[in-house]
Design an enzyme around this catalytic site. Sequence first.
Site, short mmCIF file in Angstrom:
data_model
loop_
_atom_site.label_atom_id
_atom_site.label_comp_id
_atom_site.label_asym_id
_atom_site.label_seq_id
_atom_site.Cartn_x
_atom_site.Cartn_y
_atom_site.Cartn_z
N ARG A 146 -50.49 52.87 12.37
CA ARG A 146 -49.45 52.75 11.36
C ARG A 146 -48.11 52.42 12.02
O ARG A 146 -47.90 52.71 13.20
CB ARG A 146 -49.31 54.06 10.57
CG ARG A 146 -50.58 54.52 9.88
CD ARG A 146 -50.39 55.89 9.25
NE ARG A 146 -51.58 56.36 8.55
CZ ARG A 146 -52.56 57.08 9.11
NH1 ARG A 146 -52.46 57.43 10.40
NH2 ARG A 146 -53.60 57.46 8.42
N LYS A 170 -50.68 61.47 11.18
CA LYS A 170 -50.22 62.35 10.10
C LYS A 170 -50.67 63.79 10.35
O LYS A 170 -51.75 64.02 10.89
CB LYS A 170 -50.80 61.86 8.77
CG LYS A 170 -50.20 60.56 8.27
CD LYS A 170 -50.77 60.20 6.91
CE LYS A 170 -50.13 58.94 6.35
NZ LYS A 170 -50.69 58.59 5.02
N HIS A 243 -47.91 46.37 6.48
CA HIS A 243 -49.11 47.23 6.54
C HIS A 243 -50.39 46.39 6.56
O HIS A 243 -51.47 46.92 6.86
CB HIS A 243 -49.11 48.19 5.35
CG HIS A 243 -49.91 49.44 5.59
ND1 HIS A 243 -49.57 50.37 6.56
CD2 HIS A 243 -51.04 49.91 5.01
CE1 HIS A 243 -50.45 51.36 6.55
NE2 HIS A 243 -51.36 51.10 5.63
N ARG A 246 -52.61 46.58 9.67
CA ARG A 246 -53.58 47.68 9.74
C ARG A 246 -54.84 47.30 8.95
O ARG A 246 -55.96 47.54 9.40
CB ARG A 246 -52.93 48.95 9.19
CG ARG A 246 -53.81 50.20 9.21
CD ARG A 246 -52.92 51.42 8.94
NE ARG A 246 -53.67 52.59 8.57
CZ ARG A 246 -54.20 53.45 9.45
NH1 ARG A 246 -54.11 53.21 10.74
NH2 ARG A 246 -54.85 54.53 9.04
N HIS A 269 -58.43 58.15 9.80
CA HIS A 269 -58.69 58.60 8.44
C HIS A 269 -59.41 59.94 8.45
O HIS A 269 -60.38 60.12 9.18
CB HIS A 269 -59.56 57.58 7.69
CG HIS A 269 -58.82 56.36 7.26
ND1 HIS A 269 -59.44 55.17 6.93
CD2 HIS A 269 -57.49 56.13 7.08
CE1 HIS A 269 -58.54 54.28 6.58
NE2 HIS A 269 -57.35 54.84 6.66
N TYR A 278 -62.57 49.27 2.93
CA TYR A 278 -62.61 48.00 3.66
C TYR A 278 -63.99 47.34 3.59
O TYR A 278 -64.10 46.14 3.79
CB TYR A 278 -62.20 48.21 5.12
CG TYR A 278 -60.76 48.65 5.26
CD1 TYR A 278 -59.72 47.74 5.09
CD2 TYR A 278 -60.43 49.97 5.53
CE1 TYR A 278 -58.39 48.14 5.20
CE2 TYR A 278 -59.11 50.38 5.63
CZ TYR A 278 -58.11 49.46 5.47
OH TYR A 278 -56.79 49.85 5.56
#
Length: 297
Positions: A146, A170, A243, A246, A269, A278
């Site tokens: 990211r 994150k 983005h 990514r 993730h 995806y």
Amino acid sequence: MEDELKFFLQYLQIEKNYSEYTIDNYRRDIEQFYKFMIEQSIKKVEDVEYIDARLFLTKLYEEQMARTTVSRKISSLRSFYRFLERENKITGNPFLLVSQPKKGKRLPDFFYDEEMQALFAACEGEEPLAIRNKALLELLYATGIRVSECANIQMNDIDFELCTLLVKGKGKKERYVPFGSFAEEAIKRYIQKSRSILIQKNDHQHSALFVNARGGPLTPRGIRHILNQIIKKASLSGKIHPHMLRHTFATHMLNNGADLRAVQELLGHSHLSSTQLYTHVTNEHLRKSYLNHHPRA
């Protein structure tokens, strides 16, 4: 009300470890609701009732906002009121029962190989900033990290012997992501011929990998600005956002036979369902290839 918002944003930053970009979205969503409260002559957050929350939702729909935007704003306010409940500022959450719009299954946009080549060509040059931009683009495409994660990279996070990068994601989660020879060459060239010049020129001392034109650490907003400039210089058409790099990383990996679980780990993730989105892109890609090339399609 400003004090309550200030404490909530501090909570997101310190306890939740959210990115600057995410926190800014929360702030704008809540400030928009504050304006709505003034319009409705509601003076305190504890005076807001379920009917007011429903009226705010109706107002968002009347402004013809996208379903994803409406859903995010309701989620922001629900989290804000949950925080106020935890702090014993209020006794009920008026947004708890407000139904969010169902999100459409929108496939992620990505760059095709020819478009990526145009982006890399737009970064060519011997100037320090051009060298930096090339390294930035190579690393983002090579790792799928990211923009906020990229801004947090420190010099000692890179292992050139193993060609791996320590990424702080994150929720303070860390993961190691490999990168290839193109990214390795571009980053080494940047460190030797660009980063040192920018830092020395402006007398900055820090360990951030990517720096701005003044030698200071590059922020997520700064990275987005650079990527937007590269995209414009490459003269790519259509709806484009940073983005997409990514998305491109994940799509190209899966198109070339990568394992879904491996891509999940590389992207950071928490849930496989986030990565499975995806596969819809790659399935659509296969379908189009079939229809275009099979003689009896």
